[in-house]
Each structure stands twice: as C-alpha cells, then as structure tokens.
Design a protein around this motif. Structure first.
Motif, PDB file in Angstrom:
ATOM      1  N   LEU A 117      20.817 -14.482   9.499  1.00 27.86           N
ATOM      2  CA  LEU A 117      19.705 -15.075  10.235  1.00 27.86           C
ATOM      3  C   LEU A 117      19.860 -16.569  10.498  1.00 27.86           C
ATOM      4  CD1 LEU A 117      16.714 -13.291   8.470  1.00 27.86           C
ATOM      5  CD2 LEU A 117      17.918 -12.634  10.566  1.00 27.86           C
ATOM      6  N   GLY A 118      20.706 -17.229   9.716  1.00 21.61           N
ATOM      7  CA  GLY A 118      20.875 -18.663   9.885  1.00 21.61           C
ATOM      8  C   GLY A 118      19.732 -19.485   9.310  1.00 21.61           C
ATOM      9  N   VAL A 119      18.894 -18.867   8.494  1.00 19.85           N
ATOM     10  CA  VAL A 119      17.797 -19.567   7.805  1.00 19.85           C
ATOM     11  C   VAL A 119      17.690 -19.035   6.383  1.00 19.85           C
ATOM     12  CG1 VAL A 119      16.442 -20.054   9.895  1.00 19.85           C
ATOM     13  CG2 VAL A 119      16.037 -17.944   8.630  1.00 19.85           C
ATOM     14  N   ASP A 120      17.028 -19.801   5.536  1.00 24.47           N
ATOM     15  CA  ASP A 120      16.853 -19.379   4.148  1.00 24.47           C
ATOM     16  C   ASP A 120      15.731 -18.356   4.026  1.00 24.47           C
ATOM     17  OD1 ASP A 120      18.857 -20.984   3.074  1.00 24.47           O
ATOM     18  OD2 ASP A 120      17.504 -22.713   2.962  1.00 24.47           O
ATOM     19  N   PRO A 121      15.967 -17.253   3.329  1.00 25.90           N
ATOM     20  CA  PRO A 121      14.893 -16.281   3.103  1.00 25.90           C
ATOM     21  C   PRO A 121      14.019 -16.668   1.917  1.00 25.90           C
ATOM     22  CG  PRO A 121      16.996 -15.396   2.344  1.00 25.90           C
ATOM     23  CD  PRO A 121      17.271 -16.750   2.914  1.00 25.90           C
ATOM     24  N   THR A 122      12.737 -16.381   2.049  1.00 30.72           N
ATOM     25  CA  THR A 122      11.764 -16.522   0.974  1.00 30.72           C
ATOM     26  C   THR A 122      11.233 -15.127   0.705  1.00 30.72           C
ATOM     27  OG1 THR A 122      11.127 -18.714   1.738  1.00 30.72           O
ATOM     28  CG2 THR A 122       9.568 -17.576   0.323  1.00 30.72           C
ATOM     29  N   GLN A 123      11.068 -14.778  -0.553  1.00 26.35           N
ATOM     30  CA  GLN A 123      10.655 -13.419  -0.911  1.00 26.35           C
ATOM     31  C   GLN A 123       9.199 -13.367  -1.350  1.00 26.35           C
ATOM     32  OE1 GLN A 123      13.988 -11.316  -3.155  1.00 26.35           O
ATOM     33  NE2 GLN A 123      14.398 -13.471  -3.575  1.00 26.35           N
ATOM     34  N   ARG A 124       8.507 -12.316  -0.914  1.00 32.32           N
ATOM     35  CA  ARG A 124       7.155 -12.006  -1.357  1.00 32.32           C
ATOM     36  C   ARG A 124       7.172 -10.564  -1.860  1.00 32.32           C
ATOM     37  NH1 ARG A 124       6.953 -16.650  -0.903  1.00 32.32           N
ATOM     38  NH2 ARG A 124       5.650 -17.923   0.438  1.00 32.32           N
ATOM     39  N   ILE A 125       6.602 -10.337  -3.015  1.00 30.26           N
ATOM     40  CA  ILE A 125       6.636  -9.008  -3.634  1.00 30.26           C
ATOM     41  C   ILE A 125       5.448  -8.166  -3.184  1.00 30.26           C
ATOM     42  CG2 ILE A 125       6.590  -7.729  -5.819  1.00 30.26           C
ATOM     43  CD1 ILE A 125       9.175  -9.276  -5.524  1.00 30.26           C
ATOM     44  N   VAL A 126       5.751  -6.946  -2.771  1.00 33.44           N
ATOM     45  CA  VAL A 126       4.732  -5.932  -2.492  1.00 33.44           C
ATOM     46  C   VAL A 126       5.136  -4.670  -3.249  1.00 33.44           C
ATOM     47  CG1 VAL A 126       4.069  -6.877  -0.243  1.00 33.44           C
ATOM     48  CG2 VAL A 126       5.851  -5.128  -0.357  1.00 33.44           C
ATOM     49  N   CYS A 127       4.238  -3.722  -3.339  1.00 33.43           N
ATOM     50  CA  CYS A 127       4.540  -2.498  -4.076  1.00 33.43           C
ATOM     51  C   CYS A 127       5.583  -1.648  -3.337  1.00 33.43           C
ATOM     52  CB  CYS A 127       3.265  -1.706  -4.345  1.00 33.43           C
ATOM     53  SG  CYS A 127       2.368  -1.246  -2.878  1.00 33.43           S
ATOM     54  N   THR A 128       6.211  -0.784  -4.071  1.00 35.90           N
ATOM     55  CA  THR A 128       7.272   0.066  -3.542  1.00 35.90           C
ATOM     56  C   THR A 128       6.791   0.912  -2.375  1.00 35.90           C
ATOM     57  OG1 THR A 128       8.252   0.146  -5.747  1.00 35.90           O
ATOM     58  CG2 THR A 128       8.949   1.843  -4.196  1.00 35.90           C
ATOM     59  N   LEU A 129       5.611   1.467  -2.499  1.00 36.22           N
ATOM     60  CA  LEU A 129       5.048   2.302  -1.435  1.00 36.22           C
ATOM     61  C   LEU A 129       4.935   1.534  -0.123  1.00 36.22           C
ATOM     62  CD1 LEU A 129       3.682   4.970  -0.581  1.00 36.22           C
ATOM     63  CD2 LEU A 129       1.524   3.963  -1.348  1.00 36.22           C
ATOM     64  N   ARG A 130       4.532   0.257  -0.178  1.00 35.69           N
ATOM     65  CA  ARG A 130       4.372  -0.533   1.045  1.00 35.69           C
ATOM     66  C   ARG A 130       5.707  -0.803   1.712  1.00 35.69           C
ATOM     67  NH1 ARG A 130       1.450   0.454   4.211  1.00 35.69           N
ATOM     68  NH2 ARG A 130       0.007   0.701   2.505  1.00 35.69           N
ATOM     69  N   ILE A 131       6.757  -0.986   0.926  1.00 34.96           N
ATOM     70  CA  ILE A 131       8.090  -1.162   1.523  1.00 34.96           C
ATOM     71  C   ILE A 131       8.497   0.109   2.256  1.00 34.96           C
ATOM     72  CG2 ILE A 131      10.551  -1.448   1.018  1.00 34.96           C
ATOM     73  CD1 ILE A 131       8.982  -4.071   0.961  1.00 34.96           C
ATOM     74  N   GLU A 132       8.280   1.265   1.634  1.00 34.44           N
ATOM     75  CA  GLU A 132       8.626   2.546   2.273  1.00 34.44           C
ATOM     76  C   GLU A 132       7.887   2.725   3.588  1.00 34.44           C
ATOM     77  OE1 GLU A 132      10.957   4.590   1.321  1.00 34.44           O
ATOM     78  OE2 GLU A 132      11.396   3.556  -0.558  1.00 34.44           O
ATOM     79  N   VAL A 133       6.582   2.494   3.566  1.00 32.06           N
ATOM     80  CA  VAL A 133       5.765   2.661   4.764  1.00 32.06           C
ATOM     81  C   VAL A 133       6.146   1.611   5.821  1.00 32.06           C
ATOM     82  CG1 VAL A 133       3.403   2.596   5.672  1.00 32.06           C
ATOM     83  CG2 VAL A 133       3.877   3.770   3.519  1.00 32.06           C
ATOM     84  N   GLY A 134       6.355   0.381   5.383  1.00 34.54           N
ATOM     85  CA  GLY A 134       6.722  -0.677   6.307  1.00 34.54           C
ATOM     86  C   GLY A 134       8.059  -0.438   6.982  1.00 34.54           C
ATOM     87  N   LEU A 135       9.034   0.022   6.228  1.00 32.31           N
ATOM     88  CA  LEU A 135      10.332   0.345   6.827  1.00 32.31           C
ATOM     89  C   LEU A 135      10.191   1.471   7.854  1.00 32.31           C
ATOM     90  CD1 LEU A 135      12.717   0.097   3.736  1.00 32.31           C
ATOM     91  CD2 LEU A 135      12.709  -1.399   5.753  1.00 32.31           C
ATOM     92  N   ALA A 136       9.406   2.475   7.520  1.00 32.52           N
ATOM     93  CA  ALA A 136       9.201   3.581   8.456  1.00 32.52           C
ATOM     94  C   ALA A 136       8.506   3.110   9.729  1.00 32.52           C
ATOM     95  CB  ALA A 136       8.386   4.692   7.789  1.00 32.52           C
ATOM     96  N   GLN A 137       7.562   2.211   9.596  1.00 34.99           N
ATOM     97  CA  GLN A 137       6.820   1.734  10.772  1.00 34.99           C
ATOM     98  C   GLN A 137       7.664   0.805  11.641  1.00 34.99           C
ATOM     99  OE1 GLN A 137       2.778   0.261  10.428  1.00 34.99           O
ATOM    100  NE2 GLN A 137       3.292  -1.448  11.770  1.00 34.99           N
ATOM    101  N   HIS A 138       8.354  -0.135  10.999  1.00 38.96           N
ATOM    102  CA  HIS A 138       9.044  -1.186  11.751  1.00 38.96           C
ATOM    103  C   HIS A 138      10.473  -0.851  12.149  1.00 38.96           C
ATOM    104  CE1 HIS A 138       5.657  -3.838  11.283  1.00 38.96           C
ATOM    105  NE2 HIS A 138       5.722  -3.743   9.963  1.00 38.96           N
ATOM    106  N   TYR A 139      11.093   0.087  11.449  1.00 40.81           N
ATOM    107  CA  TYR A 139      12.497   0.374  11.730  1.00 40.81           C
ATOM    108  C   TYR A 139      12.704   1.847  12.009  1.00 40.81           C
ATOM    109  CZ  TYR A 139      13.393  -4.379  10.289  1.00 40.81           C
ATOM    110  OH  TYR A 139      13.393  -5.738  10.203  1.00 40.81           O
TER     111      TYR A 139
END
Length: 139
Positions: A117-139
């Motif tokens: 990306l050419g920029v520094d990433p910053t991390q924010r923690i969410v629950c495992t379920l939200r990552i699964e749902v978010g990946l399905a929605q966005h990708y």
C-alpha cells in the motif's frame, strides 16, 4: 482459562455460569470463544470487540466501521492480501490505513501490507465473526 475469559471474569461482564456454558460449547463445537459468546447473546458485539482488543493491548474497531467501510477504502488492498491476512481496510489517510483484524498481524504481514500500500497500517481489533462477515461482504 483464556485471556478473554479472564478479562470477562475480572470485570464481571457476565455470570460465571454463563461463561462456563460458553467454554463448554466451545470445547464441544470448536471455534472461538468470542464467537460462541456472541451466538449466545452474552455480550453486544462492540463490547466483545473491546474485550478482544484488550486481550491484545490494541484499540477496538466497531461493527459499523467494518460493515460500512467505503468501497474506495476496501479496494486499496487486493482480495488475495485481505483473505490471506484476514484484514479489512476500514479507513485510509495519506499516511496510514486502518485495518480491522481479529488478532494482531505478525511483523512480516504488516511489512508486506505496508509495501503493497505504500503506507503504514494501523490495526483495530474486532471479533472473529465480524472479520468473516466483513470479508464476505467486501471481497
């Protein structure tokens, strides 16, 4: 007892019997404790995000941030990277990209994403379920 369970007990976030029931379900069915607790309705999701973040000593993300991440933001990271590293870009500035994750990325993963990306990433923690749902929605 897991770090998440210890924090929940310390804060008396739910009755001990309810936590024991969740742990037993986790043992029986598998999966993550945060997901089991959400399925049981034991905590609200953003409250769970805060506890998951506390386990790792990072800031929490929110359900809303993940689910309403702009297309222009999620598309900065190719699907291959997002799925492999289990990350969802939720915000971006000229200097950084904010990534929703369910556990901190390894240094190698952070470097790889920074290079991509050419920029520094910053991390924010969410629950495992939200990552699964978010990946399905966005990708």
């Amino acid at each position: 007892m897991s770090s998440l369970a210890s924090l929940l007990v310390r804060d008396q976030a739910l009755p001990t019997e309810r936590l024991q029931e969740a742990i037993q379900l986790q043992v029986t069915r598998g999966g993550n404790l945060d997901t089991v607790l959400l399925e049981m309705g034991a905590l609200r999701e953003n409250e769970m995000n805060a506890y998951c973040a506390a386990v790792w000593g990072l800031l929490p993300g929110s359900r809303e941030e993940v689910m309403s991440a702009p297309l222009s933001t999620t598309r900065v990271l190719p699907r291959e990277f997002a799925v492999r590293h289990r990350v969802i870009p939720v915000a971006r500035t000229e200097d950084t990209v904010v990534l929703a994750v369910d556990r901190p990325l390894a240094e190698a993963g952070l470097r790889e994403i920074a290079m991509e990306l050419g920029v520094d990433p910053t991390q924010r923690i969410v629950c495992t379920l939200r990552i699964e749902v978010g990946l399905a929605q966005h990708y």
